[in-house]
Design a protein around this motif. Structure first.
Motif, short mmCIF file in Angstrom:
data_model
loop_
_atom_site.label_atom_id
_atom_site.label_comp_id
_atom_site.label_asym_id
_atom_site.label_seq_id
_atom_site.Cartn_x
_atom_site.Cartn_y
_atom_site.Cartn_z
N ALA A 346 33.90 28.41 59.26
CA ALA A 346 33.02 29.30 58.50
C ALA A 346 32.47 30.42 59.38
CB ALA A 346 31.87 28.49 57.88
N GLN A 347 32.06 30.08 60.58
CA GLN A 347 31.54 31.09 61.50
C GLN A 347 32.63 32.08 61.89
OE1 GLN A 347 29.99 28.61 64.60
NE2 GLN A 347 28.11 28.13 63.49
N ARG A 349 35.19 32.97 60.00
CA ARG A 349 35.41 33.86 58.86
C ARG A 349 34.30 34.91 58.76
NH1 ARG A 349 37.07 28.97 56.28
NH2 ARG A 349 34.97 28.69 55.42
N VAL A 350 33.06 34.49 59.00
CA VAL A 350 31.95 35.44 58.97
C VAL A 350 32.11 36.50 60.05
CG1 VAL A 350 29.46 35.68 59.34
CG2 VAL A 350 30.33 33.83 57.92
N ALA A 353 34.94 38.93 59.14
CA ALA A 353 34.52 39.86 58.08
C ALA A 353 33.54 40.89 58.63
CB ALA A 353 33.89 39.08 56.93
N SER A 354 32.64 40.46 59.51
CA SER A 354 31.68 41.40 60.09
C SER A 354 32.38 42.43 60.96
CB SER A 354 30.64 40.64 60.92
OG SER A 354 29.88 39.78 60.10
N GLU A 407 33.42 37.02 67.18
CA GLU A 407 34.68 36.53 66.61
C GLU A 407 35.49 35.77 67.65
OE1 GLU A 407 38.39 38.30 63.97
OE2 GLU A 407 37.50 39.54 65.56
#
Length: 466
Positions: A346-347, A349-350, A353-354, A407
């Protein structure tokens, strides 16, 4: 600043290699593993005969005294008197004995003790892998945080230069009456704020350098950004399956359950009798005399508990409770590992996206800043508009740098949760530590003068632990 532009280029792999070679945590856990290996050797030694010797030299001395009655006749009348006499004695004896004992039967306690020690070794090996993962992940974080700090300082330095130019332009335009003193003051205030932000960024850089030195073992060189994320499983479910199968903490918890299962059998075997065979041979000689004694004995001994006040039954119950606790720990570890994998994905993916969003923001902010600056030259924009546009571009670039760093850290965090952040999995060019090498040398409890014992001494000298 502290990182010289002429320094040798340093990749993430170089940093990880240095961290692996430098880590005191790995040395600590390797020594802990060697100590666990010795538990196996000591358990095996309990099955073998124990031969010892004992000797003594004893000097015995003393004086013996006594009253002796005697009778004499005086005038035909008997008269009895006592006379005291004393005699001294001394002797010296020397003896030496050789003793041997072997356990013939103990209800399997020694064998179970060997199995428990072996399971403990396997659990400790898994702990060593966990320690290696911690070292590698800390090195990844130190490397990436160092890049974040360097990039942030560069952005802040550039910001100071740009605002200084804007301030100079505002003053020139004020001199010719194109802008007011307010515009100059705004530019001057922004320059002070930029200098303050630069000082904060330089402080964070020094902190990052210290962490880099602690995690990797040396000052940073000219860091080269990683080319991309490490290869990861395609989806979360596959990743969780891999982690539950291979993660060192999972392996460690499983081995501890097995050891505690054996611990129950070991506690139950304590009620069994113990049978030993004893042998003794000795020589005793009276020094200064012509007497000596030579002889020996062989005995078969048996012993066992009849009543222990409930201690043996308590030990069995305690072993079962410890087994249940180990099972609970395994259950918890399973859920924690699965959750950690899900969180890591989840981190990631965040962060991805960021990073995409901030790349778009940087492109748009760059176009906007250039347009506002050109419009300001034509008098269509104020100095404040230019400063605001420049600040938005700076914030976007700083956010992009942080997103790229986040990332990359998130990608390696996934490897960490999978149990694959090790020197072998990463393919690092480092001397491998084989945990089985020392175990294979000591598992049979070699004597110091044996061939295997001499090989063990050589290995200990090679690692500097003799």
């Amino acid at each position: 600043m502290a990182v010289s532009a002429q320094a040798q280029a340093e990749t993430l792999a170089d940093a990880l290699t240095s961290a692996y070679r430098h880590s005191g945590l790995l040395e600590q856990n390797r020594a802990t593993l060697r100590a666990a290996d010795e538990d196996v050797a000591q358990a095996i030694a309990a099955l073998r005969p124990v031969v010892s010797w004992a000797g003594d030299v004893t000097r015995t001395f003393g004086v013996t005294g006594a009253f002796r009655p005697s009778t004499t006749f005086v005038g035909g009348i008997p008269v009895t008197t006592s006379q005291f006499s004393a005699a001294g004695s001394a002797s010296t004896t020397a003896s030496i004995n050789v003793l041997a004992q072997i356990t013939l039967f103990d209800g399997g306690r020694n064998r179970l003790g060997i199995d428990v020690a072996k399971e403990a070794v396997l659990a400790t090996r898994a702990g060593l892998v966990s320690a290696e993962q911690q070292v590698m992940f800390r090195a990844v974080q130190a490397f990436m945080e160092m890049r974040r700090a360097i990039e942030t300082v560069a952005l802040r330095q550039n910001n100071v230069r740009v605002i200084r130019q804007e301030l100079r332009a505002a003053r020139d335009r004020f001199e010719v009456g194109e802008v007011t003193r307010t515009d100059v003051s705004l530019a001057d205030a922004r320059l002070s704020a930029a200098r303050s932000a630069l000082a904060a960024a330089e402080g964070q850089l020094q902190i990052a350098i210290e962490e880099y030195r602690a995690a990797i073992g040396r000052k940073p060189g000219k860091l080269v950004a990683p080319r991309g994320l490490p290869r990861l499983p395609a989806n979360v479910e596959n990743a969780k399956a891999i982690a539950l199968r291979n993660h060192p903490e999972m392996v460690r918890a499983q081995r501890l359950v097995a050891a505690n299962e054996l611990g129950i059998a070991l506690a139950e075997a304590a009620v069994s009798p113990t049978v030993t065979l004893d042998g003794r041979y000795g020589i005793t000689e009276n020094i200064g005399a012509r007497g000596y004694n030579r002889g020996g004995s062989i005995g078969l001994n048996a012993s066992g508990p009849i009543y222990s006040g409930g201690a043996l039954n308590s030990a069995v119950r305690q072993a079962r409770a410890e087994r249940d606790a180990a099972r609970g720990s395994l259950h918890t570890a399973r859920h924690d590992i699965a959750q950690a994998v899900g969180n890591a994905y989840a981190q990631l993916r965040v962060a991805s996206a960021s990073r995409d969003a901030f790349e778009d923001q940087v492109r748009a902010s760059t176009v906007a800043f250039r347009g506002v600056r050109e419009e300001a030259k034509l008098g269509a924009r104020t100095t404040l508009d230019v400063l605001d546009a420049e600040q938005e571009l700076l914030d976007a670039r700083a956010s992009l740098v942080s997103a790229q760093v986040d990332e990359m850290i998130a990608g390696y965090a996934v490897l960490f949760t999978l149990g694959q952040l090790t020197a072998d999995d990463l393919g690092l060019d480092v001397p491998r530590y084989d945990p089985a090498e020392y175990y294979n040398l000591v598992k049979d409890a070699p004597a110091k003068l044996s061939k295997q014992g001499r090989e063990l001494d050589r290995v200990l000298r090679a690692i500097g632990k003799d």
